[in-house]
Motif scaffolding. Structure first.
Motif, mmCIF file in Angstrom:
data_model
loop_
_atom_site.group_PDB
_atom_site.id
_atom_site.type_symbol
_atom_site.label_atom_id
_atom_site.label_comp_id
_atom_site.label_asym_id
_atom_site.label_seq_id
_atom_site.Cartn_x
_atom_site.Cartn_y
_atom_site.Cartn_z
ATOM 1 N N LYS B 290 13.598 5.849 -38.600
ATOM 2 C CA LYS B 290 14.552 6.944 -38.435
ATOM 3 C C LYS B 290 13.844 8.285 -38.238
ATOM 4 C CE LYS B 290 18.432 4.637 -39.506
ATOM 5 N NZ LYS B 290 19.444 4.334 -38.489
ATOM 6 N N PHE B 291 12.605 8.386 -38.712
ATOM 7 C CA PHE B 291 11.932 9.693 -38.672
ATOM 8 C C PHE B 291 10.526 9.637 -38.087
ATOM 9 C CE2 PHE B 291 11.480 7.749 -42.837
ATOM 10 C CZ PHE B 291 10.120 7.837 -43.086
ATOM 11 N N GLU B 292 10.083 8.463 -37.633
ATOM 12 C CA GLU B 292 8.732 8.373 -37.081
ATOM 13 C C GLU B 292 8.630 7.267 -36.034
ATOM 14 O OE1 GLU B 292 5.016 8.451 -39.724
ATOM 15 O OE2 GLU B 292 5.100 6.361 -39.085
ATOM 16 N N VAL B 293 8.060 7.603 -34.894
ATOM 17 C CA VAL B 293 7.720 6.593 -33.884
ATOM 18 C C VAL B 293 6.355 6.961 -33.316
ATOM 19 C CG1 VAL B 293 10.105 6.057 -33.156
ATOM 20 C CG2 VAL B 293 8.819 7.872 -31.973
ATOM 21 N N VAL B 294 5.762 6.009 -32.609
ATOM 22 C CA VAL B 294 4.513 6.322 -31.918
ATOM 23 C C VAL B 294 4.635 5.863 -30.463
ATOM 24 C CG1 VAL B 294 3.407 4.165 -32.739
ATOM 25 C CG2 VAL B 294 1.986 6.073 -31.915
ATOM 26 N N PHE B 295 4.294 6.780 -29.533
ATOM 27 C CA PHE B 295 4.224 6.429 -28.114
ATOM 28 C C PHE B 295 2.827 5.867 -27.847
ATOM 29 C CE2 PHE B 295 7.481 9.175 -25.572
ATOM 30 C CZ PHE B 295 8.461 8.917 -26.507
ATOM 31 N N VAL B 296 2.736 4.690 -27.261
ATOM 32 C CA VAL B 296 1.434 4.142 -26.890
ATOM 33 C C VAL B 296 1.440 3.897 -25.380
ATOM 34 C CG1 VAL B 296 -0.249 2.300 -27.301
ATOM 35 C CG2 VAL B 296 1.243 3.043 -29.161
ATOM 36 N N GLU B 297 0.422 4.438 -24.690
ATOM 37 C CA GLU B 297 0.375 4.322 -23.230
ATOM 38 C C GLU B 297 -1.074 4.347 -22.763
ATOM 39 O OE1 GLU B 297 2.488 7.968 -21.880
ATOM 40 O OE2 GLU B 297 1.787 8.779 -23.792
ATOM 41 N N THR B 323 0.663 8.819 -29.318
ATOM 42 C CA THR B 323 1.280 10.102 -29.664
ATOM 43 C C THR B 323 2.294 9.857 -30.774
ATOM 44 O OG1 THR B 323 1.132 10.658 -27.312
ATOM 45 C CG2 THR B 323 2.447 12.129 -28.722
ATOM 46 N N TRP B 324 1.992 10.356 -31.949
ATOM 47 C CA TRP B 324 2.924 10.193 -33.062
ATOM 48 C C TRP B 324 3.993 11.269 -32.995
ATOM 49 C CZ3 TRP B 324 3.069 6.105 -36.313
ATOM 50 C CH2 TRP B 324 1.950 5.263 -36.329
ATOM 51 N N MET B 325 5.224 10.873 -33.253
ATOM 52 C CA MET B 325 6.314 11.843 -33.294
ATOM 53 C C MET B 325 7.046 11.661 -34.608
ATOM 54 S SD MET B 325 7.598 11.331 -29.403
ATOM 55 C CE MET B 325 8.763 12.623 -29.643
ATOM 56 N N ARG B 326 7.129 12.768 -35.355
ATOM 57 C CA ARG B 326 7.822 12.705 -36.646
ATOM 58 C C ARG B 326 8.866 13.798 -36.681
ATOM 59 N NH1 ARG B 326 2.373 12.037 -37.667
ATOM 60 N NH2 ARG B 326 1.841 9.932 -38.353
ATOM 61 N N LEU B 327 9.939 13.542 -37.380
ATOM 62 C CA LEU B 327 11.018 14.533 -37.419
ATOM 63 C C LEU B 327 10.532 15.877 -37.925
ATOM 64 C CD1 LEU B 327 14.535 13.234 -38.428
ATOM 65 C CD2 LEU B 327 13.720 14.293 -36.314
ATOM 66 N N SER B 328 9.649 15.870 -38.931
ATOM 67 C CA SER B 328 9.178 17.137 -39.490
ATOM 68 C C SER B 328 8.308 17.913 -38.497
ATOM 69 C CB SER B 328 8.382 16.881 -40.768
ATOM 70 O OG SER B 328 7.323 15.980 -40.482
ATOM 71 N N ASP B 329 7.733 17.183 -37.511
ATOM 72 C CA ASP B 329 6.876 17.832 -36.513
ATOM 73 C C ASP B 329 7.609 18.863 -35.663
ATOM 74 O OD1 ASP B 329 4.865 16.279 -37.370
ATOM 75 O OD2 ASP B 329 4.709 15.036 -35.575
ATOM 76 N N SER B 330 8.921 18.757 -35.623
ATOM 77 C CA SER B 330 9.679 19.620 -34.720
ATOM 78 C C SER B 330 9.465 21.077 -35.068
ATOM 79 C CB SER B 330 11.170 19.311 -34.821
ATOM 80 O OG SER B 330 11.359 17.934 -34.955
ATOM 81 N N GLY B 331 9.121 21.325 -36.317
ATOM 82 C CA GLY B 331 8.800 22.689 -36.717
ATOM 83 C C GLY B 331 10.050 23.517 -36.921
ATOM 84 N N PRO B 332 9.871 24.679 -37.528
ATOM 85 C CA PRO B 332 11.015 25.503 -37.903
ATOM 86 C C PRO B 332 11.707 26.134 -36.696
ATOM 87 C CG PRO B 332 8.948 26.627 -38.418
ATOM 88 C CD PRO B 332 8.589 25.279 -37.912
ATOM 89 N N GLY B 333 10.962 26.325 -35.606
ATOM 90 C CA GLY B 333 11.537 27.026 -34.463
ATOM 91 C C GLY B 333 12.492 26.187 -33.635
#
Lengths: 373, 373
Positions: B290-297, B323-333
């Motif tokens: 729900k909050f983390e995936v990884v793109f592999v290419e 490329t790891w993507m986590r919900l918290s990575d989106s940052g405050p902005g």
């Protein structure tokens, strides 16, 4: 291995589980104590108020193939029978414990499945909605309303839903796996046992006949690289037997038989009554279940007529009765009581059950009267 | 047989199926022609309008154990990823073919599951609703309205839902069994093939790795009287291979890997890229999805930066990027674009994919330009 991919065999004796062995070795659901406490409070309240209580089980059970569940064996059931029946039990004045598969159909909300009748279609599109001239309308803060053409259908469902919620007559207990189902069925039975004959058990859930003992379930997803997959499962213990003999001997017990071969329906129903000694089996064919069921029960000299023809059967010297119920049987004089407008088979099923349950309660009183003389 | 109840083995060579053998011997869904015709019309319309089209597959597939289905093997998937992603693809201007398991979650309606957020709770109870003094209110013909406190949440979802419906940008194709899924995937690929690089294939469905060939499926419900049950299944053909090589060689192909053992995630994703040669694997752990995936290419010298850190990997002399993507990575902005108010991981996933898809399209134009010189 036969040529069929799925086969059952009587190979190892360890594949047969007694219910005692099951409950001694398989872990209960982690929230059992909490679920038990709230259900007990519900039952005690309605017992104090002298209300009849029915346990409705509904939906299919799963058999996880891995502890971190990705794959599982499932039984076909949307939960329509259970959800619909619960509504008619509530209408008939019962307090209902609705013990159902998570995400299967629920009373009232079942009328608006998100795929077959999505509720967003019932609502006026805010973009095209014609505004009145009142100041509130132009504020971007308008009401969202149900489209006129859906109001008549929705209103009685919505009222009944709110009544069930506010009256405290409906209590929900969810399950997913066959393991949780068995634990919860025993727990609800224990909680309802003090109700004696005032309790009905309407076991409409499609329970797996097989399970995988916890010691045999691997931790992680089974890897598929190696070719074919073989799954071996043990037989689920027949809990109807201890339910009748030990858990709730006074309860009115209704079980279901779903078959796809019509020839097997009545013989299997009779077999279940002989084996477990409960009160009623409702048989249904997979393809005809929406409009036809058959009640199979032991013949009784003092059974009250409900105006339906009972076929007499004799098996191994025992007498049984089969009562077929079909939607068309309702006749022209009995118009649709279904909340949605269309007549539903469950309306007749629950009406017939109410009569039988009353007799079951009355029979006990009569016995007590006799024993007093 | 090992001591685990479910085991895979490489016993018989017949358990391995090529996709050719599968499509030559297993029957297509009965409505294939009809489903195909309406999808073709949808694709042609959007191709004329120069729109990008994405095929989103979603939900789990079943493996029926009987022809008259009572029992089936299922894969865990509510369809959340697919349904949510479809909404963001629509927002990004794609035309979407949403090919999903019947009754799994659908775009927009997913926000109001009948069990977790039942829509009947959104509506004012007609019985307790405070009437205004207008004459219409006392006629018993009142509006049913959404409760004030739910309007702000519901309005954007309802608008987007109506827009998707009226704009003709969303086309739905349902499936249930793994057999139907494979046939429909091939059919949709054939229909979308003329789109070339403008087509994306986002294969988020949880497809069974195993199936039972139709000749091995018994007609009626397996009887349980005899003890244990053994199910033997063959491996589903790996259709990603013909999809990349024959069906849609120009398409941008995204597959998913769901694992429960975090150690396996990246190695399995890389293995899939090596084996099938498609563009991207999105890896996710069952408990963190729900909050983390990884793109592999595959690593590419001309990949455009999206501002995210790419980890470099080398396997068997080939270079890959994670490329790891986590919900918290989106940052405050970057505040919540989710229709429901809360930020959803799929918003970032689809944004990243749009960039990659643009590059995929641009790379072909660049090649054409070079070949013209």
């Amino acid at each position: 291995m036969t040529d069929a991919a799925a086969s059952s065999s009587s190979s190892s004796s360890s594949a047969k589980w007694s219910s005692d062995r099951f409950f001694q070795t398989q872990a209960p659901p982690s929230n059992l104590r909490e679920v038990s406490a709230t259900a007990a409070e519900f039952v005690q309240r309605h017992m104090r108020e002298g209300r009849k209580v029915v346990l409705v089980t509904s939906g299919g059970t799963t058999v996880p193939l891995e502890k971190n569940v990705v794959r599982f064996l499932d039984n076909f059931s949307a939960g329509t029978r259970g959800a619909t029946s619960a509504e008619y039990f509530l209408s008939a004045g019962y307090a209902v414990i609705f013990m159902s598969r998570q995400h299967s159909l629920a009373p009232y909300t079942r009328h608006y499945s998100h795929t077959t009748n999505p509720f967003l279609d019932l609502l006026a599109d805010p973009a095209t909605h014609v505004h009145t001239d009142s100041p509130a309308s132009s504020s971007g803060d308008d009401d969202i309303t149900v489209l006129k053409q859906h109001v008549a259908h929705l209103r009685p469902i919505l009222s009944a839903y709110h009544h069930a919620r506010t009256s405290g007559l409906l209590h929900t207990v969810p399950f997913v796996t066959v393991n949780d189902y068995l634990w919860l069925l025993r727990e609800m039975s224990r909680i309802m046992q003090p109700l004696g004959r005032s309790a009905m058990y309407y076991l409409a859930a499609a329970v797996s006949d097989f399970f995988i003992p916890s010691t045999n379930v691997p931790e992680h997803k089974i890897q598929s690289g190696k070719g074919s997959l073989t799954i071996q499962m043990d037989q689920v213990p027949k809990v109807l037997k201890p339910m009748v003999e030990q858990w709730v001997p006074e309860g009115y017990l209704v079980s279901f038989k779903l078959e796809t071969d019509p020839q097997l329906l009545i013989p299997k129903a009779v077999g279940a009554l002989q084996r477990y000694g409960h009160q009623l089996v409702i048989g249904n064919d997979l393809n005809r279940r929406k409009f036809e069921v058959v009640f199979v029960e032991r013949a009784s000299s003092n059974s009250q007529s409900t105006g339906r023809k009972r076929e007499q059967l004799e098996v191994d010297g025992d007498k049984f009765e089969a009562t077929w119920m079909r939607l068309s049987d309702s006749g022209p004089g009995r118009e649709g009581g279904g909340k949605g407008g269309e007549k539903e088979l469950e309306e007749d099923i629950i009406a017939e059950l109410c009569t039988r349950h009353e007799q079951w309660i009355a029979a006990a009183s009569a016995e007590q009267d006799r024993s007093r003389i």
